[in-house]
Design an enzyme around this catalytic site. Structure first.
Site, PDB file in Angstrom:
ATOM      1  N   ASP A  88       0.148   4.986   1.775  1.00 46.80           N
ATOM      2  CA  ASP A  88      -0.597   5.423   2.995  1.00 46.80           C
ATOM      3  C   ASP A  88      -1.688   6.442   2.603  1.00 46.80           C
ATOM      4  OD1 ASP A  88       0.714   4.013   4.965  1.00 46.80           O
ATOM      5  OD2 ASP A  88       2.393   5.620   5.068  1.00 46.80           O
ATOM      6  N   ARG A  97       5.522   7.061  14.458  1.00 50.71           N
ATOM      7  CA  ARG A  97       5.502   7.740  13.132  1.00 50.71           C
ATOM      8  C   ARG A  97       4.690   8.956  12.960  1.00 50.71           C
ATOM      9  NH1 ARG A  97       0.927   5.059   8.660  1.00 50.71           N
ATOM     10  NH2 ARG A  97      -0.064   7.064   8.391  1.00 50.71           N
ATOM     11  N   HIS A 105       4.781   0.162   0.369  1.00 56.07           N
ATOM     12  CA  HIS A 105       5.262  -0.618   1.602  1.00 56.07           C
ATOM     13  C   HIS A 105       4.445  -1.443   1.845  1.00 56.07           C
ATOM     14  CE1 HIS A 105       3.292   2.948   3.278  1.00 56.07           C
ATOM     15  NE2 HIS A 105       3.223   2.016   4.448  1.00 56.07           N
ATOM     16  N   HIS A 160       0.916  -1.198   0.096  1.00 56.02           N
ATOM     17  CA  HIS A 160       0.043   0.061  -0.118  1.00 56.02           C
ATOM     18  C   HIS A 160       0.846   1.259   0.065  1.00 56.02           C
ATOM     19  CE1 HIS A 160       0.877  -0.533   4.426  1.00 56.02           C
ATOM     20  NE2 HIS A 160       0.751   0.754   4.491  1.00 56.02           N
TER      21      HIS A 160
HETATM   22  C1  OGA Z   1       2.627   2.480   8.174  1.00 56.87           C
HETATM   23  C2  OGA Z   1       3.061   1.043   7.809  1.00 56.87           C
HETATM   24  C3  OGA Z   1       5.027  -0.122   8.212  1.00 56.87           C
HETATM   25  C4  OGA Z   1       5.695  -0.797   9.396  1.00 56.87           C
HETATM   26  O1  OGA Z   1       3.098   2.938   9.392  1.00 56.87           O
HETATM   27  O2  OGA Z   1       1.972   3.246   7.524  1.00 56.87           O
HETATM   28  O3  OGA Z   1       2.589   0.664   7.088  1.00 56.87           O
HETATM   29  O4  OGA Z   1       6.759  -1.532   9.131  1.00 56.87           O
HETATM   30  N1  OGA Z   1       4.146   0.580   8.861  1.00 56.87           N
HETATM   31  O5  OGA Z   1       5.378  -0.733  10.563  1.00 56.87           O
HETATM   32 MN    MN Z   2       1.482   2.087   5.653  1.00 53.21          MN
END
Ligand code: OGA
Ligand code: MN
Length: 330
Positions: free
Chosen positions: A112, A279, A264, A110
């Site tokens: 985000d 994050r 990702h 995806h």
């Molecule tokens: C995000 C996600 C990836 C992870 O924070 O958007 O997809 O490795 N995280 O935690």
């Molecule tokens: Mn993500």
């Protein structure tokens, strides 16, 4: 420059980039993320992000406030509608996964929040506690994914738009009356969006493939069956190993990814070990591509009548009836 390392040409910046995979991604040295960014470093990192698509900063022992300040120096920070936002700082998401708190549904390719009309330009994730084994994050370059399509498919998708919706988040609401009312409310706040499938990156000018299996549910103007098959082909571009970078986390590593040009996938192979990450999400602009800028689906449908193609506004398909055919007598 030897092809793998590059000193920035920006005067006054000591930043160096070192490529981490063949197509994209670079680790960054010569910067302390906990200090305010100089204008030269800011310029170097912005150019580096557009070029490398992912920037990796190691050994950055930073506070959540440092992360918010660093992220906030590139764009306004946004609040995720469904994630575990910090009580005091809603722009900060703390993923603290451990026994009893399994990870979120991020184990799907995806970008985000593409259910927004203005999806984030970038996301920053900083590792605090990492599992002994597993917990990597996979990235895939969507400029490489686009470039490697055949010319025929590139021509086909050039003016197409993909419909994005809340996807798996809809499941979070449960089957209660309150849950359904809340879902309706979110549906009103985030109506279906039509994004160009081919997006022009505003900084690099590169074409990127802008569909993802978490949020893209349909290609406008195609029957459902056609759309499913074409999306399957396009989604597959993220899975090609040559266009990927697999990031193995160490504590105090920060990854800054360009959400416009990479997808990702969080590998969920570590539960119930603990993995704690901070994050922040950086506000983006309306995507633009050869198909035009993103618009809400209802506005797109008001401008495009697909009914003559046997596709109606419900995104479905109806067989051509005898009176629809050009020469009904044949
Ligand atoms: C995000 C996600 C990836 C992870 O924070 O958007 O997809 O490795 N995280 O935690
Ligand atoms: Mn993500």
């Amino acid at each position: 420059m030897d092809g793998i390392t590059e000193k920035t040409a920006i005067e006054g910046s000591k930043i160096e980039f070192k490529k981490v995979s063949a197509h994209f991604g670079a680790s960054v040295t010569g910067i302390d993320v906990s200090k305010p960014l100089s204008a030269a470093d800011h310029q170097a990192l912005s150019a580096g992000l557009a070029k490398y698509e992912i920037l990796v900063f190691r050994d950055q022992d930073i506070t959540a406030q440092n992360l918010m300040d660093f992220g906030g120096s590139f764009s306004e920070l946004t609040v995720h509608p469904f994630s575990p936002n910090d009580d005091n700082n809603p722009e900060l998401i703390v993923f603290d996964n451990k026994e009893g708190n399994p990870p979120f549904s991020t184990d799907v390719w995806h970008s985000d929040e593409t259910f927004r009309l203005e999806p984030p330009m970038a996301t920053m994730l900083c590792a605090k506690i990492v599992p002994e084994i597993g917990g990597d994050t996979m990235f895939s370059s969507m400029s490489a994914g686009y470039e490697s399509l055949s010319q025929k498919i590139k021509d086909l998708i050039e003016d197409m738009v993909g419909v994005h919706d809340l996807g798996p988040f809809k499941r979070l609401f449960g089957g209660t009356t309150e849950g359904r009312a809340l879902l309706l409310d979110y549906g009103n706040r985030y109506p279906l969006v039509a994004h160009p499938i081919v997006r022009i990156h505003p900084d690099s000018g590169k074409k990127v493939l802008f569909v993802n299996p978490q949020f893209t549910v349909h290609i406008e103007g195609l029957t459902q069956r056609e759309s499913d098959h074409l999306l399957d082909i396009l989604f597959h571009q993220a899975v090609i190993p040559e266009y990927q970078y697999r990031h193995h986390w160490e504590p105090n590593t920060l990854v800054f990814w360009d959400n416009r040009s990479v997808q990702h996938y969080a590998v969920h192979d570590y539960y119930p070990q603990r993995r704690k990450m901070d994050r922040v999400t950086l506000k983006g602009t309306v995507p633009v591509g050869p198909a035009g800028p993103s618009v809400f689906l209802e506005d797109y449908l008001a401008q495009h009548d697909n009914s003559e193609d046997g596709v109606d506004k419900f995104g479905g398909h109806r067989p051509l009836r005898q009176f629809d055919r050009e020469n009904p007598d044949l």
